[in-house]
Design an enzyme around this catalytic site. Structure first.
Site, mmCIF file in Angstrom:
data_model
loop_
_atom_site.group_PDB
_atom_site.id
_atom_site.type_symbol
_atom_site.label_atom_id
_atom_site.label_comp_id
_atom_site.label_asym_id
_atom_site.label_seq_id
_atom_site.Cartn_x
_atom_site.Cartn_y
_atom_site.Cartn_z
ATOM 1 N N ASN A 125 6.313 -2.256 7.063
ATOM 2 C CA ASN A 125 7.183 -2.481 8.387
ATOM 3 C C ASN A 125 8.336 -3.570 7.828
ATOM 4 O O ASN A 125 8.156 -4.896 7.180
ATOM 5 C CB ASN A 125 6.295 -3.299 8.981
ATOM 6 C CG ASN A 125 6.187 -4.310 10.210
ATOM 7 O OD1 ASN A 125 7.224 -4.265 11.022
ATOM 8 N ND2 ASN A 125 5.216 -4.328 10.953
ATOM 9 N N VAL A 126 8.969 -3.512 8.504
ATOM 10 C CA VAL A 126 10.687 -4.406 8.351
ATOM 11 C C VAL A 126 10.796 -5.249 9.114
ATOM 12 O O VAL A 126 11.571 -6.224 8.919
ATOM 13 C CB VAL A 126 11.972 -3.246 8.841
ATOM 14 C CG1 VAL A 126 12.132 -2.412 8.265
ATOM 15 C CG2 VAL A 126 11.708 -3.454 10.281
ATOM 16 N N ASN B 288 17.754 2.135 8.274
ATOM 17 C CA ASN B 288 17.904 3.103 9.389
ATOM 18 C C ASN B 288 16.635 3.267 10.146
ATOM 19 O O ASN B 288 16.201 3.477 11.345
ATOM 20 C CB ASN B 288 17.534 4.771 9.000
ATOM 21 C CG ASN B 288 17.859 5.601 9.363
ATOM 22 O OD1 ASN B 288 17.971 6.279 10.207
ATOM 23 N ND2 ASN B 288 15.936 6.209 9.743
ATOM 24 N N SER C 33 25.213 2.818 15.714
ATOM 25 C CA SER C 33 25.401 3.788 17.224
ATOM 26 C C SER C 33 26.970 3.448 18.269
ATOM 27 O O SER C 33 27.008 2.540 18.179
ATOM 28 C CB SER C 33 23.968 4.238 17.968
ATOM 29 O OG SER C 33 23.926 4.562 19.173
ATOM 30 N N TYR D 55 19.315 -2.210 23.110
ATOM 31 C CA TYR D 55 19.081 -1.341 21.668
ATOM 32 C C TYR D 55 20.498 -1.707 21.184
ATOM 33 O O TYR D 55 21.019 -1.808 19.980
ATOM 34 C CB TYR D 55 18.531 0.208 21.778
ATOM 35 C CG TYR D 55 19.665 0.977 21.058
ATOM 36 C CD1 TYR D 55 18.488 0.762 20.031
ATOM 37 C CD2 TYR D 55 20.586 1.998 21.162
ATOM 38 C CE1 TYR D 55 18.907 2.106 18.691
ATOM 39 C CE2 TYR D 55 20.583 2.528 20.083
ATOM 40 C CZ TYR D 55 19.142 3.034 19.242
ATOM 41 O OH TYR D 55 20.250 4.092 18.120
ATOM 42 N N ALA D 56 21.775 -1.660 22.651
ATOM 43 C CA ALA D 56 22.827 -2.206 22.335
ATOM 44 C C ALA D 56 23.183 -3.300 21.738
ATOM 45 O O ALA D 56 24.213 -3.401 20.597
ATOM 46 C CB ALA D 56 23.800 -2.227 23.368
ATOM 47 N N ALA D 57 22.583 -3.837 22.085
ATOM 48 C CA ALA D 57 23.099 -5.090 21.060
ATOM 49 C C ALA D 57 22.225 -5.753 19.460
ATOM 50 O O ALA D 57 23.409 -6.082 18.905
ATOM 51 C CB ALA D 57 21.699 -6.674 21.720
ATOM 52 N N LYS E 152 22.835 -2.632 17.943
ATOM 53 C CA LYS E 152 23.452 -2.230 17.518
ATOM 54 C C LYS E 152 24.939 -2.696 17.095
ATOM 55 O O LYS E 152 26.254 -2.109 15.756
ATOM 56 C CB LYS E 152 23.664 -0.706 17.860
ATOM 57 C CG LYS E 152 22.053 0.045 17.543
ATOM 58 C CD LYS E 152 21.621 0.546 16.318
ATOM 59 C CE LYS E 152 20.241 1.047 16.288
ATOM 60 N NZ LYS E 152 19.883 1.040 14.887
ATOM 61 N N ILE F 137 22.830 12.954 18.269
ATOM 62 C CA ILE F 137 22.559 14.162 16.860
ATOM 63 C C ILE F 137 21.320 14.941 17.772
ATOM 64 O O ILE F 137 20.312 14.548 18.151
ATOM 65 C CB ILE F 137 22.034 13.153 15.726
ATOM 66 C CG1 ILE F 137 22.960 12.229 15.967
ATOM 67 C CG2 ILE F 137 21.419 14.203 14.737
ATOM 68 C CD1 ILE F 137 24.465 13.369 15.241
#
Length: 241
Positions: free
Chosen positions: A55-56, A82, A134, A147-149, A151, A182
């Site tokens: 778990n990261v 990843n 991303s 998610y944008a923050a 990436k 993808i």
């Protein structure tokens, strides 16, 4: 000719999807060992792949794993960050829990793992860190503020690491790969009109494949990119927003 002959690689989020393809690609290109890490179990046919539960967000477990690799192999030559999740919602309705969960895995998780691995690389004076960002981190996307923050954040961290980790002559490089649309099991269940919308926004008119991302990672992990650091390679088929 194997492109990463004898290297020791660590890949987070390696159990499935793009991460699994990256693991298999690195293993096929001559790595001494590829340690795949994920929250769940996974098996691989290649004898030079080992899978670990990780778990990261668990810093102590990360430290234990890095020590285990150091004790056995003496080094980590390649780190691929990843592991990532999504919890999408319009910005004004995004819950704090959804924000925190994505930040903790996608941003802090990358920080946690890299912070544990980097001292080993700098001690050995070499290494390649590749983080999966991303196109959302470059251009934004509706419903993906969290998610944008993350990436975009990993791109900024990568630029900083490229400066910090190369001091005193260490050949430690840090780069990002930014995938576009993808083809994965997640896209397989999308409605046809959604897929067509993706294709309409892509200059090459097709979805990318996990192999396309793995090939970019392999390039950045290998000595072929020895003079490339602090960069983000967009693998998106010419995405136009």
């Amino acid at each position: 000719m194997n492109r990463i002959e004898g290297k020791v690689a660590l890949v987070t989020g390696g159990a499935r999807g793009i991460g699994r393809t990256i693991v298999e690609k690195l293993a096929s290109e001559g790595a001494e060992i590829v340690i795949s890490c994920d929250m769940g179990e996974a098996t691989f046919e290649q004898t030079n792949v080992r899978h670990e539960i990780l778990n990261v967000t668990d810093r102590e477990t990360i430290k234990e794993l890095v020590k285990k690799i150091k004790d056995e192999f003496g080094r980590i030559d390649i780190l691929v960050n990843n592991a990532g999740i999504t919890k999408d919602a319009p910005f004004v309705r995004m819950s704090e829990d959804a924000w925190d969960a994505v930040i903790n895995v996608n941003l802090k998780g990358v920080f946690n793992v890299t912070q544990a691995v980097a001292p080993l690389m700098t001690k050995n004076k070499k290494g390649s860190i590749v983080t999966i960002s991303s196109v959302v981190g470059l251009y934004g996307n509706i419903g993906q503020t969290n998610y944008a923050a993350t990436k975009g954040g990993v791109i900024a961290m990568t630029k900083t690491w490229s400066k910090e980790l190369a001091r005193k002559g260490a050949q430690v490089r840090a780069n990002c790969v930014a995938p576009g649309f993808i083809a994965t099991p997640m896209t397989d269940v999308l409605p046809e009109e959604v897929i067509q919308g993706m294709l309409d926004r892509t200059s090459l008119g097709k979805l990318g494949m996990p192999e396309d991302i793995a090939n970019a990672v392999l390039f950045l992990a290998s000595d072929e990119s020895a003079y490339i650091t602090g960069q983000t390679i967009e693998v998106s088929g010419g995405l136009a927003l």
